[in-house]
Design a protein around this motif. Structure first.
Motif, PDB file in Angstrom:
ATOM      1  N   TRP A  21      37.800  28.358  34.087  1.00  0.00           N
ATOM      2  CA  TRP A  21      36.802  29.108  35.048  1.00  0.00           C
ATOM      3  C   TRP A  21      36.990  31.079  33.801  1.00  0.00           C
ATOM      4  CZ3 TRP A  21      38.591  30.023  40.708  1.00  0.00           C
ATOM      5  CH2 TRP A  21      38.580  28.920  41.092  1.00  0.00           C
ATOM      6  N   LEU A  22      37.964  31.069  32.667  1.00  0.00           N
ATOM      7  CA  LEU A  22      38.032  32.572  32.265  1.00  0.00           C
ATOM      8  C   LEU A  22      36.340  31.974  31.510  1.00  0.00           C
ATOM      9  CD1 LEU A  22      39.090  34.913  31.406  1.00  0.00           C
ATOM     10  CD2 LEU A  22      40.848  34.191  29.954  1.00  0.00           C
ATOM     11  N   ARG A  23      36.401  31.354  30.419  1.00  0.00           N
ATOM     12  CA  ARG A  23      35.445  31.218  29.614  1.00  0.00           C
ATOM     13  C   ARG A  23      34.425  31.027  30.416  1.00  0.00           C
ATOM     14  NH1 ARG A  23      34.382  26.189  26.281  1.00  0.00           N
ATOM     15  NH2 ARG A  23      32.784  27.435  24.933  1.00  0.00           N
ATOM     16  N   LEU A  24      34.074  30.653  31.372  1.00  0.00           N
ATOM     17  CA  LEU A  24      32.194  30.828  32.492  1.00  0.00           C
ATOM     18  C   LEU A  24      32.299  32.514  32.783  1.00  0.00           C
ATOM     19  CD1 LEU A  24      29.911  29.870  33.850  1.00  0.00           C
ATOM     20  CD2 LEU A  24      31.119  28.679  35.169  1.00  0.00           C
ATOM     21  N   ILE A  25      33.155  33.331  33.224  1.00  0.00           N
ATOM     22  CA  ILE A  25      32.914  34.296  34.230  1.00  0.00           C
ATOM     23  C   ILE A  25      33.374  35.713  32.679  1.00  0.00           C
ATOM     24  CG2 ILE A  25      36.166  35.168  33.754  1.00  0.00           C
ATOM     25  CD1 ILE A  25      32.850  35.958  36.569  1.00  0.00           C
ATOM     26  N   ARG A  26      33.933  35.193  31.350  1.00  0.00           N
ATOM     27  CA  ARG A  26      33.621  36.397  30.848  1.00  0.00           C
ATOM     28  C   ARG A  26      31.861  35.789  29.697  1.00  0.00           C
ATOM     29  NH1 ARG A  26      37.197  38.847  33.306  1.00  0.00           N
ATOM     30  NH2 ARG A  26      39.238  38.783  32.729  1.00  0.00           N
ATOM     31  N   SER A  27      31.244  35.113  30.441  1.00  0.00           N
ATOM     32  CA  SER A  27      29.946  34.739  29.192  1.00  0.00           C
ATOM     33  C   SER A  27      28.927  35.719  29.597  1.00  0.00           C
ATOM     34  CB  SER A  27      30.109  32.625  29.480  1.00  0.00           C
ATOM     35  OG  SER A  27      30.996  32.328  28.974  1.00  0.00           O
ATOM     36  N   ARG A  65      25.415  34.175  24.758  1.00  0.00           N
ATOM     37  CA  ARG A  65      26.734  34.385  24.475  1.00  0.00           C
ATOM     38  C   ARG A  65      27.289  33.335  25.500  1.00  0.00           C
ATOM     39  NH1 ARG A  65      30.928  36.663  25.492  1.00  0.00           N
ATOM     40  NH2 ARG A  65      30.195  37.575  26.765  1.00  0.00           N
ATOM     41  N   ILE A  66      28.050  32.666  24.908  1.00  0.00           N
ATOM     42  CA  ILE A  66      29.263  32.066  25.818  1.00  0.00           C
ATOM     43  C   ILE A  66      30.481  32.244  25.230  1.00  0.00           C
ATOM     44  CG2 ILE A  66      30.084  29.777  26.457  1.00  0.00           C
ATOM     45  CD1 ILE A  66      26.805  28.473  26.376  1.00  0.00           C
ATOM     46  N   CYS A  67      31.276  32.944  26.101  1.00  0.00           N
ATOM     47  CA  CYS A  67      32.898  33.288  25.993  1.00  0.00           C
ATOM     48  C   CYS A  67      33.474  31.125  25.192  1.00  0.00           C
ATOM     49  CB  CYS A  67      33.497  33.261  26.818  1.00  0.00           C
ATOM     50  SG  CYS A  67      35.510  34.010  26.760  1.00  0.00           S
ATOM     51  N   SER A  68      33.891  31.607  23.447  1.00  0.00           N
ATOM     52  CA  SER A  68      34.151  31.070  23.357  1.00  0.00           C
ATOM     53  C   SER A  68      35.492  30.173  23.255  1.00  0.00           C
ATOM     54  CB  SER A  68      34.772  31.845  21.347  1.00  0.00           C
ATOM     55  OG  SER A  68      35.528  32.009  21.516  1.00  0.00           O
ATOM     56  N   LEU A  69      36.532  29.746  22.862  1.00  0.00           N
ATOM     57  CA  LEU A  69      37.480  28.599  24.145  1.00  0.00           C
ATOM     58  C   LEU A  69      38.720  29.175  23.080  1.00  0.00           C
ATOM     59  CD1 LEU A  69      39.306  26.511  25.076  1.00  0.00           C
ATOM     60  CD2 LEU A  69      39.493  26.101  23.078  1.00  0.00           C
ATOM     61  N   ALA A  70      38.449  29.517  21.447  1.00  0.00           N
ATOM     62  CA  ALA A  70      39.142  30.617  20.893  1.00  0.00           C
ATOM     63  C   ALA A  70      39.176  32.323  21.819  1.00  0.00           C
ATOM     64  CB  ALA A  70      38.968  31.264  19.171  1.00  0.00           C
ATOM     65  N   ASP A  71      38.674  32.668  22.029  1.00  0.00           N
ATOM     66  CA  ASP A  71      38.271  33.838  22.451  1.00  0.00           C
ATOM     67  C   ASP A  71      39.222  33.308  24.539  1.00  0.00           C
ATOM     68  OD1 ASP A  71      37.284  35.073  20.860  1.00  0.00           O
ATOM     69  OD2 ASP A  71      35.821  35.608  21.982  1.00  0.00           O
ATOM     70  N   GLY A 103      31.267  38.580  46.872  1.00  0.00           N
ATOM     71  CA  GLY A 103      31.214  38.486  45.198  1.00  0.00           C
ATOM     72  C   GLY A 103      32.051  38.410  45.023  1.00  0.00           C
ATOM     73  N   PRO A 104      33.170  37.834  44.912  1.00  0.00           N
ATOM     74  CA  PRO A 104      34.732  37.271  45.236  1.00  0.00           C
ATOM     75  C   PRO A 104      34.940  37.462  43.587  1.00  0.00           C
ATOM     76  CG  PRO A 104      34.468  35.963  46.042  1.00  0.00           C
ATOM     77  CD  PRO A 104      33.151  36.792  46.341  1.00  0.00           C
ATOM     78  N   PRO A 105      35.604  38.435  43.034  1.00  0.00           N
ATOM     79  CA  PRO A 105      36.339  37.692  41.414  1.00  0.00           C
ATOM     80  C   PRO A 105      37.062  36.639  41.049  1.00  0.00           C
ATOM     81  CG  PRO A 105      37.218  40.001  42.233  1.00  0.00           C
ATOM     82  CD  PRO A 105      36.893  39.410  43.554  1.00  0.00           C
ATOM     83  N   PRO A 106      36.535  35.853  40.493  1.00  0.00           N
ATOM     84  CA  PRO A 106      36.807  34.424  40.990  1.00  0.00           C
ATOM     85  C   PRO A 106      38.267  33.979  40.018  1.00  0.00           C
ATOM     86  CG  PRO A 106      35.370  34.377  39.127  1.00  0.00           C
ATOM     87  CD  PRO A 106      35.403  36.017  39.705  1.00  0.00           C
ATOM     88  N   LEU A 107      38.328  35.272  39.126  1.00  0.00           N
ATOM     89  CA  LEU A 107      39.725  35.557  38.401  1.00  0.00           C
ATOM     90  C   LEU A 107      40.260  36.896  38.733  1.00  0.00           C
ATOM     91  CD1 LEU A 107      39.687  33.296  35.108  1.00  0.00           C
ATOM     92  CD2 LEU A 107      41.149  32.821  36.982  1.00  0.00           C
ATOM     93  N   ILE A 108      41.552  37.317  38.579  1.00  0.00           N
ATOM     94  CA  ILE A 108      42.105  38.452  38.554  1.00  0.00           C
ATOM     95  C   ILE A 108      43.244  38.511  37.924  1.00  0.00           C
ATOM     96  CG2 ILE A 108      41.360  39.575  41.199  1.00  0.00           C
ATOM     97  CD1 ILE A 108      43.726  39.644  41.649  1.00  0.00           C
TER      98      ILE A 108
END
Length: 379
Positions: A21-27, A65-71, A103-108
């Motif tokens: 989820w974090l990788r997707l929303i940060r992409s 640009r896709i958020c990496s697993l490391a990031d 459009g609620p934030p998926p992660l807070i």
């Protein structure tokens, strides 16, 4: 076909799902609405990440640009070091009203261990940064009396009215919404106020990445969260064109109550409140007025939130729309926002095909989403 979410249903993400989820929303080009559309189309955040390159290519972008697993792992570790955590929409401690906004934030990001976020009886108090002494005293009076009556007070930790509201309610429960990362305090002189707020059981939250320094455009995003957390928005002193009026506009879009304190027509800090009252906001002069306006409600009159982590359209997910369908959709779009339902009717394409192609265009940076389920092509 998917059925709607059951009342009171919650999810628990695994560590692997939370990272996805974090990788997707940060992409790149993935906002809250796009996140939900991708997960619903692909079936999971992990599958959506795999689909990003092809979907963006179909929309006209050669690389995304896709958020990496490391990031993503580094951001989670930074949260843990700061005593913060990431809460996903649908989890038990996600704010109850926030999941219903457009459009609620998926992660807070959440700091603080209090139960204030879970309280459905939450009210926002906002107003001028350069507030008068009388304005600050009245905001504090309202916040103190409302918090003693069982309400959580929500505000933006800004100077003036916000600070007065937090200060008066921190002993009973208050939530500060950040425009930047949950570890980036603005204004910096409120460090002591934030420390005491958290120690008293309050919470600080943000939808922005950890360490993000707020820009001007991030404050309206924060304001939509402030109103989204709340049953009603109370405005105490607001100049014409102020951020508090933006919060009131979001409240109107989110079907929240708007309550305004009247002020002198000779004071420019009251011009916004007086304008709201002329436009139909409820005039309030006491805590009793607010309690009468809210009544016994514990939730806005809103539809249930959409589910995540499962498809929401009928039919197999493997077939992407034909190029002729894309051409028809792009021809129907333009710089003027148009409703998605209207697009479906005009193009005579299936709802699923239109939603997929809108995702493609947005991932390619060619689409802008607006309130009320409207979209437009970027210039």
């Amino acid at each position: 076909m998917k059925t709607g979410p059951q009342p009171g249903r919650t999810i628990v993400l695994s560590d692997r799902q939370r990272l996805a989820w974090l990788r997707l929303i940060r992409s790149e080009n993935v906002g809250p609405a796009t996140f939900r559309g991708l997960v619903n189309h692909c079936g999971s955040a992990e599958a959506a990440i795999e689909a990003l390159p092809e979907l963006s290519r179909k929309g006209g972008k050669t690389a995304i640009r896709i958020c990496s697993l490391a990031d993503a792992e580094a951001e989670l570790e930074a949260h843990a070091r700061a005593g913060a955590r990431l809460v996903a929409m649908g989890e038990a401690d996600y704010p109850p009203h926030l999941r219903h906004i457009d459009g609620p934030p998926p992660l807070i990001s959440v700091r603080g261990n209090g139960s204030t976020l879970a309280n459905p009886r939450a009210l926002a108090i906002v107003g001028a940064r350069n507030a008068s002494l009388a304005g600050r005293k009245f905001a504090a009076q309202l916040a103190g009396e409302l918090s003693q009556a069982g309400f959580t007070i929500v505000s933006g930790l800004a100077r003036g009215i916000d600070a007065a509201a937090h200060e008066a309610s921190m002993g009973f429960g208050t939530v500060a919404v950040f425009a930047g990362g949950v570890n980036v305090l603005y204004p910096p002189e409120h460090a002591s106020l934030l420390e005491r707020l958290l120690a008293a059981g309050g919470n600080a939250i943000s939808e922005m990445p950890f360490g993000w320094s707020p820009r001007g455009r991030d404050f309206p995003r924060r304001n939509r969260i402030i109103s989204g957390l709340s049953l009603a928005v109370i405005v105490v002193e607001a100049a014409k064109g102020s951020g508090s009026l933006h919060t009131a506009r979001f409240a109107l879009e989110q079907n929240r109550e708007i309550l305004a304190v009247p002020g002198s027509p000779l004071d420019p800090r009251c011009e916004g409140c007086n304008h709201l009252i002329r436009q139909g906001a409820q005039l309030i002069t006491s805590t009793a007025d607010i309690l009468e306006a809210i009544g016994n409600r514990a939730a806005p009159d809103l539809p249930p939130e959409l589910d995540l982590e499962e498809p929401s359209w009928e039919g197999p997910d493997g077939n992407l729309p034909e190029d002729s369908a894309r051409a028809r959709l792009i021809e129907a779009l333009g710089p003027t926002p148009v409703g998605i339902d209207e697009l479906i009717r005009d193009t005579r394409l299936s709802a699923r095909a239109v939603h997929v192609m809108l995702l493609e265009l947005e991932l390619a940076g060619r689409l802008e989403r607006h309130s009320g389920q409207r979209v437009s092509l970027t210039s």
